[in-house]
Design a protein around this motif. Sequence first.
Motif, PDB file in Angstrom:
ATOM      1  N   TYR A  77       6.551   2.342  -8.749  1.00 31.86           N
ATOM      2  CA  TYR A  77       6.691   1.242  -9.573  1.00 31.86           C
ATOM      3  C   TYR A  77       6.369   2.338 -10.899  1.00 31.86           C
ATOM      4  O   TYR A  77       7.065   2.081 -11.767  1.00 31.86           O
ATOM      5  N   LYS A  78       6.203   3.253 -10.890  1.00 35.08           N
ATOM      6  CA  LYS A  78       5.704   4.359 -12.036  1.00 35.08           C
ATOM      7  C   LYS A  78       7.180   5.100 -11.988  1.00 35.08           C
ATOM      8  O   LYS A  78       8.000   4.808 -13.491  1.00 35.08           O
TER       9      LYS A  78
ATOM     10  N   ARG B 224       9.552   2.613 -15.888  1.00 34.12           N
ATOM     11  CA  ARG B 224      10.262   4.011 -17.065  1.00 34.12           C
ATOM     12  C   ARG B 224       9.231   3.047 -17.729  1.00 34.12           C
ATOM     13  O   ARG B 224       9.720   2.516 -18.799  1.00 34.12           O
ATOM     14  N   ALA B 225       7.877   3.976 -18.475  1.00 35.27           N
ATOM     15  CA  ALA B 225       7.554   3.663 -19.730  1.00 35.27           C
ATOM     16  C   ALA B 225       8.220   4.764 -20.657  1.00 35.27           C
ATOM     17  O   ALA B 225       7.763   6.005 -20.805  1.00 35.27           O
ATOM     18  N   ASP B 226       7.922   4.101 -22.020  1.00 44.78           N
ATOM     19  CA  ASP B 226       8.076   4.462 -23.259  1.00 44.78           C
ATOM     20  C   ASP B 226       6.830   5.686 -23.241  1.00 44.78           C
ATOM     21  O   ASP B 226       5.730   5.610 -23.525  1.00 44.78           O
TER      22      ASP B 226
ATOM     23  N   LEU C  66       0.421  -1.142  -0.091  1.00 42.26           N
ATOM     24  CA  LEU C  66       0.294   0.163  -0.063  1.00 42.26           C
ATOM     25  C   LEU C  66       1.150   1.042   0.276  1.00 42.26           C
ATOM     26  O   LEU C  66       0.605   2.458  -0.720  1.00 42.26           O
ATOM     27  N   GLN C  67       2.046   0.967   0.531  1.00 39.18           N
ATOM     28  CA  GLN C  67       3.074   2.406   0.553  1.00 39.18           C
ATOM     29  C   GLN C  67       3.423   2.132  -0.217  1.00 39.18           C
ATOM     30  O   GLN C  67       3.762   3.466  -1.319  1.00 39.18           O
ATOM     31  N   SER C  68       4.346   1.270  -0.521  1.00 45.25           N
ATOM     32  CA  SER C  68       4.720   1.470  -2.266  1.00 45.25           C
ATOM     33  C   SER C  68       3.227   2.329  -3.695  1.00 45.25           C
ATOM     34  O   SER C  68       4.348   3.021  -4.207  1.00 45.25           O
ATOM     35  N   LEU C  69       2.517   2.071  -2.922  1.00 48.77           N
ATOM     36  CA  LEU C  69       1.383   2.529  -4.205  1.00 48.77           C
ATOM     37  C   LEU C  69       1.368   4.225  -4.483  1.00 48.77           C
ATOM     38  O   LEU C  69       1.279   4.726  -5.193  1.00 48.77           O
TER      39      LEU C  69
END
Length: 121
Positions: free
Chosen positions: A71-72, A76-78, A63-66
Motif C-alpha cells: 500500500y505504501k 504514494r503520499a505527497d 498479512l503478506q501485503s502489509l
Amino acid sequence: MSAARSVAAKHFQGALQRWPKDVLRPECQLQDVLAKRLAQGSIARVTAGATQEQADLKQANALQSLLEDRYKTKYRADPSIFAPKSKPTYYKDLVTELEEAPNRSFMGRMAKRLGGMIRLS
C-alpha cells in the motif's frame, strides 16, 4: 484440514516469522496472538457467501501485503504531508522517540514524564 486451508496456514506461518518484533510491548506480540489463533483453527470466521478457506486465504494475503508494504508503494503520499506547517519535524521527532523509548532508563522515563507535565511557554 483441506488443501486450501493448509496453504493459508503456510502463508500465515511464513508471514508471522517475518513480522517485526514490537520492542515497546515485548510481552504482547502480534505473532504470538495470531499463531495461537492459527493453532486453534480460528483465524477467520465464515463470512456471507465465502467459505472458511477463502476467508483464510484473504486474511493471509492481507498479512503478506502489509509485510511487503504494497500500500505504501501503491498509494504514494505527497512528501509535504510529512512536514506539517505547524511543526515540520513532528514525524521525525515521533520516530526518534519510538526508537529511544525501549532503551530509556527509569530515571530517563521519569524525566520525560515530568518534562511533559511542565511546559515552559
